[in-house]
Each structure stands twice: as structure tokens, then as C-alpha cells.
Motif scaffolding. Structure first.
Motif: not given
Length: 444
Positions: A55-58, A31-37, A61-64, A39-48
Motif C-alpha cells: 500500500l502507498i504510505k498513508g 473512500g474508493c478502493k484503488v489498485t494502481f498498475v 492505494v494498492e500497487l501491483v 510496470t515492473e521496470f518503473n516500480h523498481k526505478r521509482a523505488n516506491t
């Protein structure tokens, strides 16, 4: 009081991102609110896989993303370069990001920042803004205890100013901890610059009120006497579905596994950072042929073109499957699996323990030697592969130890017992879950 809002910031390598992502998903589930940081490079690479509003599926957790300050073509396997770029460019960006997030939702401002090693500067940013902080240690509690003892080790003359042991000896960090070879401190192989960074980092991390450990009291009871900051919340195994891998996982090996006999398959993986020299690579290939057993061997796609693994011309590999990157947890938990030939990184060690799988230990660097001594000497759930006088693990040694391990019913029984104890700690009534709930209340 609103709900706690955590900002999670891992150092951008796979072994740090994964456990912190597992913790983030667990906090969100409670039930906590979570923002996950990222890096731009990893975000592209993980193609999350992200849905609406990133938001991460299901999950909640919000990604920035933030830039790591390097150019797209820069070599991020050069950890020192990555580290220096992050430390010089990210603090100002993080400060702006936090103020932006807090302005968007005044009732749910960030209440706590959680970082992994090398990101202690983010706790300083938070501290200036009046935000609480915590560390999640991606290595074992024993590794963290070793780093926390550096001032004492220097003072007692056990290590010199470069972190190197002054003589060959075994020591105990505290009376309840196993003996430790001073060659095997987790900063083994660091250069002076990196060791100095670690010393400074430990001081910065003091700003974190809690040092969360992805472990349990039962696995490393002695380590918790080192500091009252240590809080075990592991094993962090929350989500099977979330993909935070930087490489495309080869799922076809799971269908192949389904066709293998129970407890017959050898799984070989050396994590996301280890690089093997060509002679050793060939010897391992021959060793797998010699075993004459089904195997899955993870040979990681290499970012650098000059270090290409060459299979020996007489390597058959006909009994096995070679994959670029594998869904490790699913493989380890598959009934066809017999044992895990591992570099003993902490994430892999925990995943093996939680699957009840015996280990063959092949440590390559840093804290892996420490993890190996727990696996072989403390928990007694695996055997070590020994090198010859040229530092190579020979094919005959691989075959001998695999045969020995698979015939050892005591090791198998201890592996299953340790699995049960470890997994129970995060279930209702378990100590790790109690600690996690305590931590969430504190962060509010």
C-alpha cells in the motif's frame, strides 16, 4: 452496493504516472478502493515507498506490477518500441491480473478501469470482462479536443493523412476556443506511425464513457463543447508527500531556497523528456550567469551516456544551484520564487498556475506550444522566449525577458488571481470536486 474499485493504468512515463497517481490518491481519500498498475521496470526505478501489502504510505492505494515485455537493458526512452511491446504483451497479462484480483475479493471486484493515452487497449480488455472504463488525459483539455477533432480536420483538408497541416493558417476548433496555429497541433513532430497510432487510439478510447481532464472549466471553457465525454476534475494536486518521481529528488535546494530573498529566485526546468542540444545548453548557462540572480536549474540525470550536457568553461553558476531532479511543487510554492522558465508541459503548467508563479515559456515539443499560447495569449501570465534565426534562444533574450517579466506587476497579479480560481475548483463546492463525486457514483 459495495464501494467503487478503480484499476488505474498509466502509460509508463513520468508525465502520465504523476497525474493518474494524484487522481488515485484523491479517489482513495474519498473512500474508493484503488489498485494502481506500475510496470515492473518503473516500480523498481521509482523505488516506491510501500508499506504492508504494497500500500502507498498513508493511503488506500494498492500497487501491483506487470511486465512491459521489454528486457531490463532495453531502451525505454524509445517510446514507439515501448508502446509496441506493451500493446503486444500486456493485454493477456492484464486480463489474468483482473481475474486474480476479483477472485481474491469477490465483494469488491474492479468496477472501472482508468487509463492514460496509449493504454486504450486496457479499456478493450475491461470491456470484454464487463468493466466500465474512463480516460484520464494527462495533457490539456484543448489537446484532447484537438485529437478528438482529427477526423474532421482530415475531412476539411486542414491536415493530411500524416497529421501535417496542408497550409499555414490559424483555425478555431469551436467558436468559444482561442485561435490555434495549425503548426501547433499536439501531434507536432510525430512520425506517420505514431500519428496513425493516435488516430486508432482515439477510436479505442471511445470505449471509455468519460474522458477525465486534469483542468478546470475556467482554464479552458471552450474545450468542453467538443465532446460530452469531457469531465474536468483538476487540478490534481492531492499529495505533497507521495513520491512517484523516477529520479531521486534533491531536497538540499529547499534549505538553500530558505536563505534567498522573497521573489528573487529563477527556477529552470524542462520536464522529464526534453533533451536540449549542446549549443542551446551552453547559451542557457551563459544566460543564467548574465542574469546575476539566484537560480535553481534542473539538469536531469541522463539515462543515455552519449548525450552528456557540457557546461561552458567560463560558466560560473555561482549564484545558483544545479540539481539532478527537484521537488518541483515545493520549489514553485516557495516564497523565494520569482518566476518559472518552463517547457510548458501540462503538469508543469498546472503546478505553476497553482503556485501563482509567472512563466517564461520555452516549449520544446508536442502539446507544449499549445500550452504556451494559453499562458501568453489567453491567461496572460507569462512571456515567450524567442529563438534567433538558427533556432537558438540567446543569452541576451533570456536576460531581457526575465527582467521584463519581473517588472510586470499585471502579470504577477493575474498569476495570483488565476491560482485562486483554479485551486478553488477542487475545494468543497468547486465544480471539479462535484464532477469527481459524480464520476465516483457513476463507477459504482
Amino acid at each position: 452496493m459495495g464501494i467503487p474499485h478503480f484499476l488505474c493504468m498509466p502509460f509508463p512515463v513520468q508525465g502520465h504516472v504523476n497525474p493518474l497517481m494524484q487522481l488515485a490518491l484523491l479517489l482513495a481519500k474519498h473512500g474508493c478502493k484503488v489498485t494502481f498498475v506500475h510496470t515492473e521496470f518503473n516500480h523498481k526505478r521509482a523505488n516506491t515507498t510501500a508499506g504492508a501489502g504494497n500500500l502507498i504510505k498513508g493511503s488506500q492505494v494498492e500497487l501491483v506490477t506487470l511486465s512491459d515485455g521489454l528486457d531490463p537493458e532495453d531502451d525505454r526512452t524509445d517510446v514507439t518500441k515501448l508502446l509496441l511491446s506493451i500493446k503486444s504483451t500486456m493485454p493477456a497479462r492484464l486480463s489474468k491480473l483482473i481475474q486474480h484480483i476479483n477472485a481474491l475479493d469477490v465483494d469488491n471486484k474492479i468496477t472501472c478501469i482508468i487509463v492514460t493515452f496509449n493504454m486504450g487497449w486496457a479499456l478493450e480488455v475491461g470491456h470484454k470482462l464487463g468493466i466500465k472504463g474512463a480516460l484520464l488525459c494527462p495533457a490539456s483539455a484543448t489537446s484532447l479536443a484537438s485529437a478528438a477533432c482529427i477526423p474532421k480536420l482530415l475531412g476539411d483538408g486542414i491536415i493530411d493523412s500524416q497529421g501535417l497541416p496542408t497550409r499555414k493558417q490559424e483555425i478555431q476548433l469551436s467558436p468559444d476556443m482561442p485561435m490555434m496555429d495549425t503548426q501547433n497541433f499536439p501531434w507536432r513532430g510525430f512520425n506517420k506511425t505514431f500519428f496513425d497510432h493516435l488516430v486508432q487510439e482515439m477510436k479505442t478510447l471511445e470505449l471509455g464513457e468519460w474522458w477525465l481532464c486534469n483542468t478546470t472549466y475556467d482554464l479552458e471553457p471552450g474545450a468542453f463543447s467538443i465532446s460530452p465525454k469531457f469531465l474536468p476534475v483538476g487540478p490534481l494536486m492531492e499529495s505533497e508527500n507521495h513520491k512517484s518521481s523516477f529520479w531521486e529528488e534533491d531536497k538540499c535546494c529547499l534549505d538553500w531556497l530558505d536563505k534567498q530573498a522573497p521573489q528573487s529566485v529563477i527556477y529552470v526546468s524542462f520536464g522529464s523528456l526534453a533533451v536540449m542540444n549542446p549549443n542551446q545548453f551552453k547559451e542557457l548557462a551563459h544566460g543564467l550567469d548574465l542574469l546575476d540572480k539566484p537560480f535553481i536549474w534542473v539538469v536531469r540525470p541522463n539515462d543515455k551516456k552519449d548525450n552528456v550536457n557540457v557546461y561552458p568553461h567560463d560558466f560560473h553558476g555561482s549564484k545558483g544551484k544545479i540539481v539532478g531532479w527537484a521537488p518541483q511543487k515545493k520549489i514553485l510554492n516557495h516564497p523565494a520564487l520569482a518566476c518559472f522558465i518552463s517547457h510548458c508541459g501540462w503538469n508543469s503548467t498546472l503546478e505553476g498556475i497553482c503556485a501563482g508563479v509567472p512563466f517564461l515559456c520555452w516549449p520544446c515539443a508536442t502539446d507544449q506550444y499549445l500550452d504556451k499560447s494559453y499562458i501568453c495569449d489567453v491567461w496572460k501570465i507569462g512571456l515567450e522566449l524567442n529563438k534567433d534565426e538558427n533556432g537558438i534562444i540567446l543569452r541576451g533574450e533570456i536576460r531581457k525577458k526575465v527582467d521584463q517579466l519581473l517588472a510586470d506587476e499585471d502579470i504577477k497579479a493575474r498569476s495570483l488571481k488565476l491560482k485562486e480560481i483554479t485551486v478553488n475548483s477542487i475545494l468543497e463546492g468547486g465544480q471539479s470536486l462535484k464532477n469527481l463525486k459524480f464520476f465516483m457514483d457513476w463507477a459504482n
